[in-house]
Motif scaffolding. Structure first.
Motif, PDB file in Angstrom:
ATOM      1  N   MET A 128       0.922  -1.155   0.101  1.00 41.88           N
ATOM      2  CA  MET A 128      -0.204   0.005  -0.077  1.00 41.88           C
ATOM      3  C   MET A 128       0.792   1.182  -0.052  1.00 41.88           C
ATOM      4  SD  MET A 128      -3.582  -0.322   0.096  1.00 41.88           S
ATOM      5  CE  MET A 128      -4.114   0.783   1.112  1.00 41.88           C
ATOM      6  N   ASN A 129       2.241   1.095  -0.079  1.00 40.59           N
ATOM      7  CA  ASN A 129       3.143   2.181  -0.074  1.00 40.59           C
ATOM      8  C   ASN A 129       3.327   3.041  -1.421  1.00 40.59           C
ATOM      9  OD1 ASN A 129       3.890   3.401   2.428  1.00 40.59           O
ATOM     10  ND2 ASN A 129       5.354   1.796   2.789  1.00 40.59           N
ATOM     11  N   ARG A 130       2.176   3.701  -2.044  1.00 41.29           N
ATOM     12  CA  ARG A 130       1.957   4.267  -3.186  1.00 41.29           C
ATOM     13  C   ARG A 130       2.750   5.654  -2.869  1.00 41.29           C
ATOM     14  NH1 ARG A 130      -4.131   3.739  -5.140  1.00 41.29           N
ATOM     15  NH2 ARG A 130      -4.246   1.619  -3.760  1.00 41.29           N
ATOM     16  N   ARG A 131       2.644   6.260  -1.475  1.00 38.45           N
ATOM     17  CA  ARG A 131       3.281   7.600  -1.344  1.00 38.45           C
ATOM     18  C   ARG A 131       4.248   7.254  -0.152  1.00 38.45           C
ATOM     19  NH1 ARG A 131      -1.282  11.968  -1.639  1.00 38.45           N
ATOM     20  NH2 ARG A 131      -2.119  11.559  -3.555  1.00 38.45           N
ATOM     21  N   PRO A 132       5.280   6.953  -0.592  1.00 33.95           N
ATOM     22  CA  PRO A 132       6.344   6.736   0.137  1.00 33.95           C
ATOM     23  C   PRO A 132       6.481   7.504   1.198  1.00 33.95           C
ATOM     24  CG  PRO A 132       7.464   6.872  -1.800  1.00 33.95           C
ATOM     25  CD  PRO A 132       5.925   7.234  -2.136  1.00 33.95           C
ATOM     26  N   ARG A 133       6.951   8.985   1.172  1.00 34.50           N
ATOM     27  CA  ARG A 133       7.107   9.809   2.021  1.00 34.50           C
ATOM     28  C   ARG A 133       5.783  10.469   2.831  1.00 34.50           C
ATOM     29  NH1 ARG A 133      10.893  13.897  -0.493  1.00 34.50           N
ATOM     30  NH2 ARG A 133      11.133  14.695   1.643  1.00 34.50           N
ATOM     31  N   PHE A 149      -5.100   9.239   2.271  1.00 38.68           N
ATOM     32  CA  PHE A 149      -6.224   8.923   1.461  1.00 38.68           C
ATOM     33  C   PHE A 149      -5.981   7.612   0.758  1.00 38.68           C
ATOM     34  CE2 PHE A 149      -8.739   9.242  -2.250  1.00 38.68           C
ATOM     35  CZ  PHE A 149     -10.075   9.095  -1.737  1.00 38.68           C
ATOM     36  N   ALA A 150      -4.995   7.447   0.166  1.00 44.82           N
ATOM     37  CA  ALA A 150      -4.406   6.127  -0.462  1.00 44.82           C
ATOM     38  C   ALA A 150      -4.551   4.936   0.104  1.00 44.82           C
ATOM     39  CB  ALA A 150      -3.015   6.200  -1.148  1.00 44.82           C
ATOM     40  N   ARG A 151      -4.719   5.222   1.572  1.00 44.88           N
ATOM     41  CA  ARG A 151      -4.649   3.828   2.417  1.00 44.88           C
ATOM     42  C   ARG A 151      -6.243   3.666   2.997  1.00 44.88           C
ATOM     43  NH1 ARG A 151       0.593   2.873   4.773  1.00 44.88           N
ATOM     44  NH2 ARG A 151       1.987   4.031   3.742  1.00 44.88           N
ATOM     45  N   THR A 152      -7.108   4.285   2.369  1.00 45.09           N
ATOM     46  CA  THR A 152      -8.473   4.153   2.939  1.00 45.09           C
ATOM     47  C   THR A 152      -9.491   3.600   1.677  1.00 45.09           C
ATOM     48  OG1 THR A 152      -9.051   6.255   2.102  1.00 45.09           O
ATOM     49  CG2 THR A 152      -8.206   6.232   4.338  1.00 45.09           C
ATOM     50  N   GLY A 153     -10.649   3.408   2.347  1.00 45.02           N
ATOM     51  CA  GLY A 153     -11.713   2.942   1.186  1.00 45.02           C
ATOM     52  C   GLY A 153     -11.909   1.503   1.381  1.00 45.02           C
ATOM     53  N   GLN A 154     -11.318   0.550   2.288  1.00 48.81           N
ATOM     54  CA  GLN A 154     -11.412  -0.937   2.225  1.00 48.81           C
ATOM     55  C   GLN A 154     -12.217  -1.222   3.582  1.00 48.81           C
ATOM     56  OE1 GLN A 154     -10.841  -2.461  -0.409  1.00 48.81           O
ATOM     57  NE2 GLN A 154      -9.985  -0.512  -1.458  1.00 48.81           N
ATOM     58  N   ALA A 155     -12.261  -0.308   4.461  1.00 50.65           N
ATOM     59  CA  ALA A 155     -12.859  -0.772   5.472  1.00 50.65           C
ATOM     60  C   ALA A 155     -14.372  -1.326   5.700  1.00 50.65           C
ATOM     61  CB  ALA A 155     -12.695   0.235   6.955  1.00 50.65           C
ATOM     62  N   THR A 156     -14.754  -2.023   6.539  1.00 52.40           N
ATOM     63  CA  THR A 156     -16.371  -2.290   6.958  1.00 52.40           C
ATOM     64  C   THR A 156     -16.509  -1.206   7.723  1.00 52.40           C
ATOM     65  OG1 THR A 156     -16.107  -4.618   6.428  1.00 52.40           O
ATOM     66  CG2 THR A 156     -17.731  -3.853   7.950  1.00 52.40           C
ATOM     67  N   ARG A 188     -19.633   8.088  -7.269  1.00 57.16           N
ATOM     68  CA  ARG A 188     -20.614   9.188  -7.139  1.00 57.16           C
ATOM     69  C   ARG A 188     -20.368   9.920  -5.765  1.00 57.16           C
ATOM     70  NH1 ARG A 188     -24.307   5.698  -9.052  1.00 57.16           N
ATOM     71  NH2 ARG A 188     -24.726   4.806  -7.149  1.00 57.16           N
ATOM     72  N   ARG A 189     -20.062   9.237  -4.809  1.00 61.76           N
ATOM     73  CA  ARG A 189     -19.664   9.447  -3.574  1.00 61.76           C
ATOM     74  C   ARG A 189     -18.371  10.590  -3.549  1.00 61.76           C
ATOM     75  NH1 ARG A 189     -21.259   4.607  -1.269  1.00 61.76           N
ATOM     76  NH2 ARG A 189     -19.227   3.839  -1.693  1.00 61.76           N
ATOM     77  N   LEU A 190     -17.372   9.990  -4.006  1.00 60.91           N
ATOM     78  CA  LEU A 190     -16.308  11.082  -4.229  1.00 60.91           C
ATOM     79  C   LEU A 190     -16.496  12.336  -5.199  1.00 60.91           C
ATOM     80  CD1 LEU A 190     -13.776   8.232  -4.502  1.00 60.91           C
ATOM     81  CD2 LEU A 190     -13.903   9.904  -2.504  1.00 60.91           C
ATOM     82  N   ALA A 191     -17.378  12.229  -6.063  1.00 63.91           N
ATOM     83  CA  ALA A 191     -17.586  13.326  -6.979  1.00 63.91           C
ATOM     84  C   ALA A 191     -18.358  14.289  -6.019  1.00 63.91           C
ATOM     85  CB  ALA A 191     -18.433  13.049  -8.150  1.00 63.91           C
ATOM     86  N   ALA A 192     -19.300  13.705  -5.270  1.00 61.99           N
ATOM     87  CA  ALA A 192     -20.092  14.568  -4.450  1.00 61.99           C
ATOM     88  C   ALA A 192     -19.164  15.426  -3.413  1.00 61.99           C
ATOM     89  CB  ALA A 192     -21.109  13.969  -3.522  1.00 61.99           C
ATOM     90  N   GLU A 193     -18.191  14.491  -3.307  1.00 70.11           N
ATOM     91  CA  GLU A 193     -17.013  15.328  -1.779  1.00 70.11           C
ATOM     92  C   GLU A 193     -16.342  16.209  -2.450  1.00 70.11           C
ATOM     93  OE1 GLU A 193     -14.494  12.486   0.077  1.00 70.11           O
ATOM     94  OE2 GLU A 193     -13.423  14.017   0.836  1.00 70.11           O
ATOM     95  N   GLU A 217      -9.388   5.729  -8.148  1.00 68.41           N
ATOM     96  CA  GLU A 217      -8.416   4.871  -7.963  1.00 68.41           C
ATOM     97  C   GLU A 217      -7.262   5.266  -6.823  1.00 68.41           C
ATOM     98  OE1 GLU A 217      -5.371   6.373 -11.557  1.00 68.41           O
ATOM     99  OE2 GLU A 217      -7.019   4.978 -12.059  1.00 68.41           O
ATOM    100  N   ARG A 218      -7.710   6.259  -6.403  1.00 72.18           N
ATOM    101  CA  ARG A 218      -6.968   6.617  -5.017  1.00 72.18           C
ATOM    102  C   ARG A 218      -5.592   7.173  -5.244  1.00 72.18           C
ATOM    103  NH1 ARG A 218     -11.578   5.493  -2.515  1.00 72.18           N
ATOM    104  NH2 ARG A 218     -11.780   5.954  -0.147  1.00 72.18           N
TER     105      ARG A 218
END
Lengths: 321, 321
Positions: A1-6, A44-51, A264-269, B301-302
Motif C-alpha cells: 500500500m506504500n504508493r506514497r512513500p514519504r 487517503f491512498a490507505r482508505t476505502g477498504q474498511a467495513t 458518485r460519493r467521491l464526486a459529491a465530496e 483509483e486513490r
C-alpha cells in the motif's frame, strides 16, 4: 500500500500504530485545524477498504450497550475495532451531552479498540464530513472495522450514515411516538434492522412488524433488509447481528454498482469542497468589494431581490473569465 | 408599497387576496418549480415586516393544540394569521407523516386564516429555504402574523427557526429523555419558553427550572428569554404567551443591531444561492468535461485525494478568469 512513500511525520506515526498520534489527528479534524488536511491528503491512498457499520436509532433503545456487546464479540475474534460516537449537542456551544463514560477505560488497556466521541457541532454537512475524515484516520491506523454510533433519529443521522457501508437501524419494543420518527427518518436507510432489548415484552411483535415493513418496501440496490433480535444484557443475538452485517458487506462488495457508487460519493465530496470554498470567498467579498457591498445594500432596502442579486453575482463571475 | 407597479399575473392575484393563487405559489415553491422564482422576485419588495413566530419542541408537548389556541386568540382580535407546519417526513419518499387534520376545515371558512403543512423533504438547508419563501408568500398575501410550527427538536428545527423573528420553544412537564435533546438542540434559540400542559403535575417545577436556566445563560442580543405556562385544553396562558411574543418583537424592532442582522441574513441567502448554483454546475461538469472526469478517475483509483482534487478545480477556475 506504500504508493506514497514519504508520509508527513504525524501521518507516519498514526500508520505505525501510535494511538496518541491518532487521537491528535482526530482532534485536529474536529477543530477544523488546517494541519489535519496534510495528514488526510497523505493517508487517503490507505482508505476505502474498511467495513464501516453505522448504528442509528432513537434515544432509549440501548445503542451504546449494543455497541459494547458488538465490540466484545469482535475482540474475542481478534478483530480490531474503531468506534465513533456522534453525540447530540448544541449547535451553538458545541458541548457534548453524553460523556465517554466507562468506554474510555477499556480503550486505554486494549490497543485493538479505539473509542472516540464527537460532538455534533456545526452544520449537518460539517458533522458528516468530519465523521468521514475520522473514519479515514481510523482505517489508516489499521482498524478494518469501524462502528459509527449516532444518538438521535433525525436528518443528522441520515447524513452521517451516508458514510457507512452497512447501516443498522436499532429499535426496541414499545417505543411509542418515537417509532413514528424512526419510520419517517431512518426506515429507508436500513440494511439491517435490530430489535434490541429482546428480553422486553413485545420484541417478537416488533420483529414481525419490521419484517413485514421490510418485505413491503423497495429493497435498496436490490438488497432486502434483514431483521435480527438482540439483547445487550443477556447478551443474545450479537452473533446473528454480525452475521447479517457480513451478509450485507458480501452483497455490497459483489455488487456491479459498487465502483459507480464510490465514484458518485467521491464526486459529491469534491463538489462539496469546491462549493464551500466558493461560499467562504463570496461571503468575504460581500463585505469587502464595493460593487458587491452595493448590491447587498439594494437587497437590504428591498429594491433588489436576493434571487436577482445571486444571478448578477454569477453573471459577473462568468464575465471575468 | 407599489415600488414595482407591474406584477406578474400570479403574483397580482396572490396580493389581491386570491387564496387559490397563494396555494398554487406555495406548491410551486415546494416542488422547486422555476415558475415560483418569478413570483418571489416580484413580491420580495412586499416582505420583511411580518411577525414570524417559530414554535419548536419535541413530539408530545401539544404544539398543534397550542397553535390552534393561539390562532383562536389572534382571530378573536381581528388579526389574520398564516400557519406553516413543517412535518417530519422521509428524506427519501417525501411523504408527510402528520396530516393536515381538522385544521384545513377551518381555513376553508375563514379567509383570515391560511394553514399549510410542508413535508421536510430534501436537505436541511433546502427545507429552511423553502420555509422562508413560503413565509414571504404569506406576508405578500397580507398575513402580517405567521406561525411556523416544526415537529421535532433537531437541527432541522434550528435551521428553520432562523427564519422566525421570535422563537418559542414549547416543552411539557415530565418529558424524560426528550428534555436532554431539547436542552441540547433548542435551548439557545428560545426567545420565549412555553411550558404547555400546565394542567399536568410538575408544570410549576418545569417553569421554575426553565426560569433558572434562562437566568443563568447568556441572553441572546441582550434579550433574557421569558417563560410562560400554558394549557391549550383549558385554555389558559394564551394571552400571556402572546404578550411575551409581543414584548420580544418590540425589543427586537427597537434593537440597534436590527439592520445589521437583516443584512447578515440576506448576505447569507445570496451566498447560499450562488454556492448551490456553482455546485450544480460543477456536478454536471464532473461527468461531462473530460479533464474533470479524468481528475475524478484518479480520485476513484486513490492516486489523488479529494482535497487536492478540489484545489485543482479551484485553481483551474481562477486561471480561466
Amino acid at each position: 500500500m506504500n504508493r506514497r512513500p514519504r508520509l508527513p511525520a504525524a501521518a507516519q506515526a498514526l500508520v505505525s500504530g501510535d494511538r496518541r498520534a491518532l487521537a491528535r489527528a482526530i482532534t485536529a479534524v474536529e477543530d477544523g485545524d488546517p494541519g489535519a488536511d496534510a495528514v488526510l491528503k497523505a493517508l487517503f491512498a490507505r482508505t476505502g477498504q474498511a467495513t464501516v457499520v453505522g448504528l442509528a436509532g432513537p434515544l432509549g433503545v440501548g445503542k451504546s450497550s449494543l455497541v459494547n456487546a458488538l465490540v466484545g464479540y469482535l475482540r474475542a475474534r481478534g478483530r480490531s475495532v474503531g468506534i465513533v460516537a456522534v453525540d447530540p449537542s448544541s449547535p451553538f456551544t458545541g458541548g457534548s451531552v453524553l460523556g465517554d463514560r466507562i468506554r474510555l477505560e477499556r480503550s486505554a488497556d486494549d490497543t485493538g479498540v479505539f473509542f472516540r466521541s464527537m460532538a455534533s457541532r456545526g452544520s449537518v454537512g460539517g458533522v458528516a464530513s468530519a465523521t468521514r475524515d475520522v473514519i479515514r484516520l481510523l482505517e489508516a491506523a489499521g482498524f478494518s472495522t469501524v462502528l459509527v454510533e449516532t444518538v438521535g433519529s433525525g436528518q443528522v443521522d441520515v447524513a452521517i450514515h451516508e458514510v457507512a457501508t452497512t447501516r443498522v437501524v436499532v429499535t426496541a419494543p414499545h417505543l411509542g411516538d418515537e417509532v413514528q420518527t424512526l419510520k419517517a427518518g431512518l426506515f429507508e436507510i436500513a440494511d439491517v434492522f435490530c430489535v434490541n432489548k429482546a428480553d422486553l415484552p413485545g420484541a417478537e411483535v416488533a420483529e414481525k412488524d419490521l419484517s413485514e415493513l421490510a418485505a413491503l418496501g423497495t429493497a435498496r440496490d436490490g438488497w432486502r433488509p434483514m431483521v435480527v433480535r438482540t439483547s445487550a444484557i443477556a447478551p443474545s443475538g450479537i452473533e446473528e447481528l454480525w452475521t447479517a452485517i457480513e451478509a450485507h458487506e458480501a452483497y455490497r462488495t459483489a455488487s456491479p454498482d459498487r465502483l459507480a457508487a464510490e465514484r458518485r460519493r467521491l464526486a459529491a465530496e469534491i463538489v462539496e469542497r469546491v462549493r464551500d470554498r466558493v461560499a467562504a470567498d463570496l461571503a468575504r467579498s460581500l463585505d469587502g468589494e464595493p460593487s458587491l457591498a452595493q448590491l447587498l445594500d439594494r437587497v437590504v432596502e428591498r429594491s433588489l431581490d436576493p434571487r436577482t442579486a445571486a444571478e448578477l453575482v454569477l453573471a459577473a463571475r462568468a464575465r471575468r473569465r
